[in-house]
Write an enzyme that holds these catalytic residues in place. Structure first.
Site, short mmCIF file in Angstrom:
data_model
loop_
_atom_site.label_atom_id
_atom_site.label_comp_id
_atom_site.label_asym_id
_atom_site.label_seq_id
_atom_site.Cartn_x
_atom_site.Cartn_y
_atom_site.Cartn_z
N ARG A 70 -8.66 25.43 7.77
CA ARG A 70 -7.84 24.23 7.89
C ARG A 70 -8.64 22.96 7.57
O ARG A 70 -8.16 22.06 6.89
CB ARG A 70 -7.24 24.11 9.30
CG ARG A 70 -6.06 25.03 9.57
CD ARG A 70 -6.39 26.51 9.52
NE ARG A 70 -7.42 26.87 10.50
CZ ARG A 70 -8.18 27.96 10.42
NH1 ARG A 70 -8.06 28.80 9.40
NH2 ARG A 70 -9.09 28.22 11.35
N THR B 47 -13.06 19.81 15.45
CA THR B 47 -13.52 19.91 14.06
C THR B 47 -13.40 18.54 13.39
O THR B 47 -12.65 17.66 13.83
CB THR B 47 -12.69 20.92 13.26
OG1 THR B 47 -11.36 20.43 13.11
CG2 THR B 47 -12.69 22.28 13.92
N THR C 219 -6.81 22.27 14.90
CA THR C 219 -6.70 21.68 13.57
C THR C 219 -5.42 22.12 12.87
O THR C 219 -4.81 21.35 12.12
CB THR C 219 -7.91 22.07 12.70
OG1 THR C 219 -9.12 21.89 13.44
CG2 THR C 219 -7.98 21.21 11.44
N CYS D 252 -5.39 27.11 17.58
CA CYS D 252 -6.20 26.35 16.62
C CYS D 252 -5.70 24.92 16.67
O CYS D 252 -4.54 24.65 16.33
CB CYS D 252 -6.07 26.91 15.21
SG CYS D 252 -6.92 25.91 13.96
N CYS E 293 -11.46 22.18 19.99
CA CYS E 293 -11.44 23.23 18.97
C CYS E 293 -11.45 24.52 19.77
O CYS E 293 -12.23 24.64 20.73
CB CYS E 293 -12.65 23.15 18.05
SG CYS E 293 -12.85 24.62 16.99
N LYS F 278 -17.34 31.07 15.00
CA LYS F 278 -16.47 31.70 14.01
C LYS F 278 -17.20 32.82 13.27
O LYS F 278 -16.59 33.82 12.87
CB LYS F 278 -15.97 30.66 13.00
CG LYS F 278 -14.88 29.75 13.54
CD LYS F 278 -14.38 28.80 12.46
CE LYS F 278 -13.24 27.91 12.94
NZ LYS F 278 -12.01 28.66 13.25
#
Length: 232
Positions: free
Chosen positions: A49, A126, A85, A83, A195, A165
């Site tokens: 994203r 993020t 974002t 998520c 995040c 991640k």
């Protein structure tokens, strides 16, 4: 009739697992049959994203819609996305379905206002989330003051996020703690782990501090939306 939850996941997989775990652990239940029916599409093929937002990378919407259709077919009563974002794309995604999405941003902003009234939040997220201003807008709607990381703090934060991640187990709390100490000096009274990899990072590093965990707030609201009680 009790409702069901659809998790539009894969952004990333560990954050998806964290949300599922929190829903199960936070639901007041005496046996298996007392829990919520949950459908999960862990679509790890959804393009990044932040890359899409900042660098014109592949549009995440087609793969997000693919997961949405699967959750619709399962009969989900609501959709949640682990998520932060990804919520930048929600204004394009919600009109594609009559199934309601529960916003992690809105629930977090409400929790900030209720838990730390009159205090200033430090937003950790993020670069895509922060640059779009989606958290800023949500907090402003609830009258919540906030401070943002500077460029160097943000770079360190992104390193932490993408380590999670990438499957790295974090062991050194110093970089995360340094960010919090510096932002506290800038006026932050508590921190939004904005995040969905950051609650995982905070847990791995056994960080102490005043936090608002958006994943927890999303889980809490989804449980109640479905007609179940939260095990506080």
């Amino acid at each position: 009739m009790k409702k069901t939850i659809g998790i539009l996941g894969g952004m990333g997989p560990l954050a998806t697992a964290d949300l599922f775990t929190k829903i199960v652990s936070m639901t007041k239940a005496g046996c298996d049959n007392d829990h919520i029916r949950i459908f999960i599409d862990n679509n790890a093929q959804i393009p990044d994203r932040t890359t899409a937002i900042l660098k014109g990378g592949a549009d995440p919407l087609p793969e997000m819609e693919s997961a949405l259709r699967n959750l619709e077919k399962c009969g989900a009563s609501c959709i949640i996305m682990p998520c932060n974002t990804a919520h930048y794309f929600l204004p394009r995604l919600q009109p594609l379905t009559s199934t309601p999405f529960i916003s992690i941003l809105e629930e977090t902003a409400k929790a900030c206002a209720a838990t730390y009234p009159g205090k200033t939040a430090g937003i950790l997220g993020t670069t895509g989330t922060l640059n779009t201003g989606i958290y800023s807008k949500a907090l402003e709607s609830q009258g919540v003051a906030y401070v943002l990381p500077n460029e160097e703090q943000q770079k360190t934060l992104m390193d932490i996020i993408y380590s999670i991640k990438g499957g790295t187990m974090l062991t050194d709390p110093a970089p995360f703690q340094s960010i919090m100490e510096e932002m506290a000096a800038q006026g932050a009274d508590y921190f939004i782990l904005g995040c969905t990899e950051l609650p995982v990072a905070a847990q791995q590093l056994a960080l102490a501090g005043n936090f608002i965990d958006p994943t927890t707030e999303l889980a809490r609201y989804a449980i109640r939306f479905c007609g179940y009680e939260v095990n506080e």
